[in-house]
Design a protein around this motif. Structure first.
Motif, PDB file in Angstrom:
ATOM      1  N   SER A 110       0.848  -1.182   0.000  1.00  0.00           N
ATOM      2  CA  SER A 110       0.000   0.000   0.000  1.00  0.00           C
ATOM      3  C   SER A 110       0.882   1.231   0.000  1.00  0.00           C
ATOM      4  CB  SER A 110      -0.917   0.006   1.226  1.00  0.00           C
ATOM      5  OG  SER A 110      -1.676   1.193   1.292  1.00  0.00           O
ATOM      6  N   GLY A 111       0.660   2.126  -0.954  1.00  0.00           N
ATOM      7  CA  GLY A 111       1.451   3.346  -1.016  1.00  0.00           C
ATOM      8  C   GLY A 111       2.520   3.286  -2.090  1.00  0.00           C
ATOM      9  N   HIS A 112       3.639   3.937  -1.828  1.00  0.00           N
ATOM     10  CA  HIS A 112       4.698   4.075  -2.822  1.00  0.00           C
ATOM     11  C   HIS A 112       5.371   2.730  -3.112  1.00  0.00           C
ATOM     12  CE1 HIS A 112       7.690   6.154  -5.181  1.00  0.00           C
ATOM     13  NE2 HIS A 112       8.666   5.623  -4.466  1.00  0.00           N
ATOM     14  N   ASN A 113       5.705   2.524  -4.386  1.00  0.00           N
ATOM     15  CA  ASN A 113       6.379   1.299  -4.825  1.00  0.00           C
ATOM     16  C   ASN A 113       7.848   1.365  -4.424  1.00  0.00           C
ATOM     17  OD1 ASN A 113       7.308  -0.957  -6.121  1.00  0.00           O
ATOM     18  ND2 ASN A 113       6.761  -0.313  -8.169  1.00  0.00           N
ATOM     19  N   LYS A 114       8.199   0.697  -3.328  1.00  0.00           N
ATOM     20  CA  LYS A 114       9.555   0.767  -2.806  1.00  0.00           C
ATOM     21  C   LYS A 114      10.379  -0.433  -3.252  1.00  0.00           C
ATOM     22  CE  LYS A 114       8.123   3.311   1.327  1.00  0.00           C
ATOM     23  NZ  LYS A 114       8.096   3.327   2.808  1.00  0.00           N
ATOM     24  N   THR A 115      11.676  -0.194  -3.433  1.00  0.00           N
ATOM     25  CA  THR A 115      12.579  -1.252  -3.886  1.00  0.00           C
ATOM     26  C   THR A 115      12.620  -2.423  -2.908  1.00  0.00           C
ATOM     27  OG1 THR A 115      13.939   0.405  -5.012  1.00  0.00           O
ATOM     28  CG2 THR A 115      14.941  -1.745  -4.604  1.00  0.00           C
ATOM     29  N   CYS A 116      12.497  -2.124  -1.604  1.00  0.00           N
ATOM     30  CA  CYS A 116      12.613  -3.181  -0.596  1.00  0.00           C
ATOM     31  C   CYS A 116      11.523  -4.236  -0.733  1.00  0.00           C
ATOM     32  CB  CYS A 116      12.584  -2.579   0.803  1.00  0.00           C
ATOM     33  SG  CYS A 116      11.073  -1.673   1.208  1.00  0.00           S
ATOM     34  N   TYR A 117      10.384  -3.882  -1.369  1.00  0.00           N
ATOM     35  CA  TYR A 117       9.306  -4.841  -1.541  1.00  0.00           C
ATOM     36  C   TYR A 117       9.643  -5.912  -2.570  1.00  0.00           C
ATOM     37  CZ  TYR A 117       6.443  -1.377   0.933  1.00  0.00           C
ATOM     38  OH  TYR A 117       5.932  -0.498   1.859  1.00  0.00           O
ATOM     39  N   TRP A 118      10.676  -5.673  -3.372  1.00  0.00           N
ATOM     40  CA  TRP A 118      11.008  -6.588  -4.460  1.00  0.00           C
ATOM     41  C   TRP A 118      12.268  -7.402  -4.189  1.00  0.00           C
ATOM     42  CZ3 TRP A 118       7.512  -6.774  -8.412  1.00  0.00           C
ATOM     43  CH2 TRP A 118       6.610  -5.699  -8.493  1.00  0.00           C
ATOM     44  N   THR A 119      12.799  -7.320  -2.985  1.00  0.00           N
ATOM     45  CA  THR A 119      14.056  -8.009  -2.696  1.00  0.00           C
ATOM     46  C   THR A 119      13.937  -9.527  -2.821  1.00  0.00           C
ATOM     47  OG1 THR A 119      13.480  -7.915  -0.336  1.00  0.00           O
ATOM     48  CG2 THR A 119      14.942  -6.204  -1.182  1.00  0.00           C
ATOM     49  N   HIS A 120      12.710 -10.067  -2.694  1.00  0.00           N
ATOM     50  CA  HIS A 120      12.547 -11.523  -2.811  1.00  0.00           C
ATOM     51  C   HIS A 120      12.914 -12.009  -4.201  1.00  0.00           C
ATOM     52  CE1 HIS A 120       8.810 -10.148  -4.628  1.00  0.00           C
ATOM     53  NE2 HIS A 120       8.662 -11.357  -5.124  1.00  0.00           N
ATOM     54  N   LEU A 121      12.736 -11.146  -5.227  1.00  0.00           N
ATOM     55  CA  LEU A 121      13.124 -11.533  -6.585  1.00  0.00           C
ATOM     56  C   LEU A 121      14.640 -11.663  -6.702  1.00  0.00           C
ATOM     57  CD1 LEU A 121      10.757  -9.397  -8.842  1.00  0.00           C
ATOM     58  CD2 LEU A 121      10.710 -11.858  -8.505  1.00  0.00           C
ATOM     59  N   ILE A 122      15.345 -10.733  -6.068  1.00  0.00           N
ATOM     60  CA  ILE A 122      16.802 -10.792  -6.067  1.00  0.00           C
ATOM     61  C   ILE A 122      17.285 -12.080  -5.406  1.00  0.00           C
ATOM     62  CG2 ILE A 122      18.899  -9.736  -5.165  1.00  0.00           C
ATOM     63  CD1 ILE A 122      17.748  -8.141  -7.397  1.00  0.00           C
ATOM     64  N   GLU A 123      16.703 -12.394  -4.260  1.00  0.00           N
ATOM     65  CA  GLU A 123      17.099 -13.598  -3.537  1.00  0.00           C
ATOM     66  C   GLU A 123      16.773 -14.864  -4.331  1.00  0.00           C
ATOM     67  OE1 GLU A 123      18.940 -13.415  -0.904  1.00  0.00           O
ATOM     68  OE2 GLU A 123      18.786 -11.230  -0.993  1.00  0.00           O
ATOM     69  N   LYS A 124      15.640 -14.847  -5.029  1.00  0.00           N
ATOM     70  CA  LYS A 124      15.254 -16.013  -5.830  1.00  0.00           C
ATOM     71  C   LYS A 124      16.231 -16.226  -6.985  1.00  0.00           C
ATOM     72  CE  LYS A 124      10.886 -16.676  -6.432  1.00  0.00           C
ATOM     73  NZ  LYS A 124       9.476 -16.596  -6.927  1.00  0.00           N
ATOM     74  N   CYS A 125      16.634 -15.131  -7.631  1.00  0.00           N
ATOM     75  CA  CYS A 125      17.593 -15.248  -8.740  1.00  0.00           C
ATOM     76  C   CYS A 125      18.945 -15.739  -8.246  1.00  0.00           C
ATOM     77  CB  CYS A 125      17.753 -13.896  -9.425  1.00  0.00           C
ATOM     78  SG  CYS A 125      16.323 -13.360 -10.397  1.00  0.00           S
ATOM     79  N   LYS A 126      19.388 -15.206  -7.114  1.00  0.00           N
ATOM     80  CA  LYS A 126      20.682 -15.627  -6.569  1.00  0.00           C
ATOM     81  C   LYS A 126      20.658 -17.095  -6.167  1.00  0.00           C
ATOM     82  CE  LYS A 126      22.253 -11.131  -4.869  1.00  0.00           C
ATOM     83  NZ  LYS A 126      22.594 -10.314  -3.672  1.00  0.00           N
ATOM     84  N   ALA A 127      19.542 -17.525  -5.560  1.00  0.00           N
ATOM     85  CA  ALA A 127      19.433 -18.930  -5.145  1.00  0.00           C
ATOM     86  C   ALA A 127      19.461 -19.863  -6.340  1.00  0.00           C
ATOM     87  CB  ALA A 127      18.155 -19.133  -4.348  1.00  0.00           C
ATOM     88  N   ARG A 128      18.812 -19.448  -7.428  1.00  0.00           N
ATOM     89  CA  ARG A 128      18.812 -20.275  -8.632  1.00  0.00           C
ATOM     90  C   ARG A 128      20.209 -20.381  -9.226  1.00  0.00           C
ATOM     91  NH1 ARG A 128      14.319 -21.495 -11.767  1.00  0.00           N
ATOM     92  NH2 ARG A 128      13.178 -21.016  -9.853  1.00  0.00           N
ATOM     93  N   LEU A 129      20.962 -19.277  -9.184  1.00  0.00           N
ATOM     94  CA  LEU A 129      22.318 -19.280  -9.723  1.00  0.00           C
ATOM     95  C   LEU A 129      23.244 -20.189  -8.919  1.00  0.00           C
ATOM     96  CD1 LEU A 129      22.854 -15.505 -10.561  1.00  0.00           C
ATOM     97  CD2 LEU A 129      22.443 -17.368 -12.144  1.00  0.00           C
ATOM     98  N   GLU A 130      23.082 -20.191  -7.619  1.00  0.00           N
ATOM     99  CA  GLU A 130      23.944 -21.010  -6.766  1.00  0.00           C
ATOM    100  C   GLU A 130      23.787 -22.497  -7.058  1.00  0.00           C
ATOM    101  OE1 GLU A 130      23.021 -19.953  -2.803  1.00  0.00           O
ATOM    102  OE2 GLU A 130      23.979 -17.977  -2.907  1.00  0.00           O
ATOM    103  N   ASN A 131      22.608 -22.906  -7.491  1.00  0.00           N
ATOM    104  CA  ASN A 131      22.347 -24.319  -7.780  1.00  0.00           C
ATOM    105  C   ASN A 131      22.873 -24.748  -9.145  1.00  0.00           C
ATOM    106  OD1 ASN A 131      21.025 -24.613  -5.329  1.00  0.00           O
ATOM    107  ND2 ASN A 131      19.048 -24.042  -6.184  1.00  0.00           N
ATOM    108  N   TRP A 132      23.136 -23.788 -10.006  1.00  0.00           N
ATOM    109  CA  TRP A 132      23.543 -24.135 -11.375  1.00  0.00           C
ATOM    110  C   TRP A 132      25.035 -24.405 -11.517  1.00  0.00           C
ATOM    111  CZ3 TRP A 132      20.412 -19.598 -13.820  1.00  0.00           C
ATOM    112  CH2 TRP A 132      19.071 -19.984 -13.935  1.00  0.00           C
ATOM    113  N   LYS A 133      25.856 -23.859 -10.588  1.00  0.00           N
ATOM    114  CA  LYS A 133      27.309 -23.960 -10.721  1.00  0.00           C
ATOM    115  C   LYS A 133      27.725 -23.489 -12.109  1.00  0.00           C
ATOM    116  CE  LYS A 133      27.706 -27.782  -7.431  1.00  0.00           C
ATOM    117  NZ  LYS A 133      28.171 -26.926  -6.339  1.00  0.00           N
ATOM    118  N   GLY A 134      27.410 -22.236 -12.392  1.00  0.00           N
ATOM    119  CA  GLY A 134      27.572 -21.678 -13.728  1.00  0.00           C
ATOM    120  C   GLY A 134      28.977 -21.700 -14.285  1.00  0.00           C
TER     121      GLY A 134
END
Length: 233
Positions: A110-134
């Motif tokens: 509710s209210g302003h679209n803040k960056t902190c509300y989207w941090t779960h996407l960052i964590e999800k991307c990082k977790a996926r990368l860790e499993n790939w052993k790129g």
């Protein structure tokens, strides 16, 4: 069977009993959104509407023999006094959820679209990368992962809301590091700018979709669907 609930809600809305909420001028009030096994309901902030919603859910369960998982159900209130929240939550028999929350992985706030509300996407991307052993993937394999998996993580959220610029920049940084260094945070220096890599193949790029353009296109599609629905009324 979920469609049956939608038809019941539409019938109540046509009769003027279920008001819903007004999301835009000149557009029909929204009463619900449905997915494969999840439903989000919209209602006016009144005891009458809360009772109608509760009665509709009870009638649906009795008619089709299904049960609602109340442990996974919540009610969100926007710009409402706390005492009224208590009254309506008791009528609906639901616990009150606080913002920011998530629905189907998409942040609700509710209210302003803040960056902190989207941090779960960052964590999800990082977790996926860790499993790939790129570091053991070829450049083509890394590009495929970025286009088919990392970009796909963002699609559902971008179809609903605009991503903050800071969030877009951080996601692009994650993709750059993965492309040039695998799962490590340091190492090889980028040989080609991200702007060139994002170009179509006929322009000698890798056809990685630009997040900002994807977000804009999905937002335009959402507005088009809303306007078209209002015009068909």
């Amino acid at each position: 069977m979920v469609e049956a609930l939608g038809r019941m809600i539409k019938s109540l809305h046509r009769d003027g009993r279920w008001l819903g909420v007004n999301v835009a001028t000149g557009v029909e009030h929204s009463t619900h959104l449905q997915f494969s096994d999840d439903t989000i309901l919209f209602g006016a902030s009144s005891r009458r509407e809360a009772r109608i919603i509760n009665a509709c859910l009870n009638d649906y369960c009795k008619a089709l023999g299904q049960k609602i998982n109340w442990n996974k159900s919540e009610v969100f209130f926007i710009n409402m006094m706390s005492n009224m929240q208590v009254v309506l939550s008791r009528i609906l028999n639901l616990r009150v959820a606080n913002f920011p929350g998530k629905f189907l992985g998409t942040p609700l706030f509710s209210g302003h679209n803040k960056t902190c509300y989207w941090t779960h996407l960052i964590e999800k991307c990082k977790a996926r990368l860790e499993n790939w052993k790129g570091e053991w993937l070829s450049s083509i394999g890394k590009l495929t992962m970025i286009k088919s998996v990392l970009s796909a993580i963002l699609v559902f959220s971008m179809a609903c809301m605009k991503l903050p610029v800071a969030m877009e920049d951080e996601l692009i940084t994650i993709m750059k590091i993965f492309l040039w260094n695998g799962s490590n945070d340091k190492g090889n220096f980028p040989l080609i700018s991200w702007g060139k890599i994002s170009q179509p193949k006929n322009a000698r790029g890798a056809s990685i979709r630009q997040i900002s353009i994807m977000n804009l296109a999905m937002g335009a599609k959402l507005v088009w669907e809303i306007c078209r629905g209002g015009n068909q009324k």
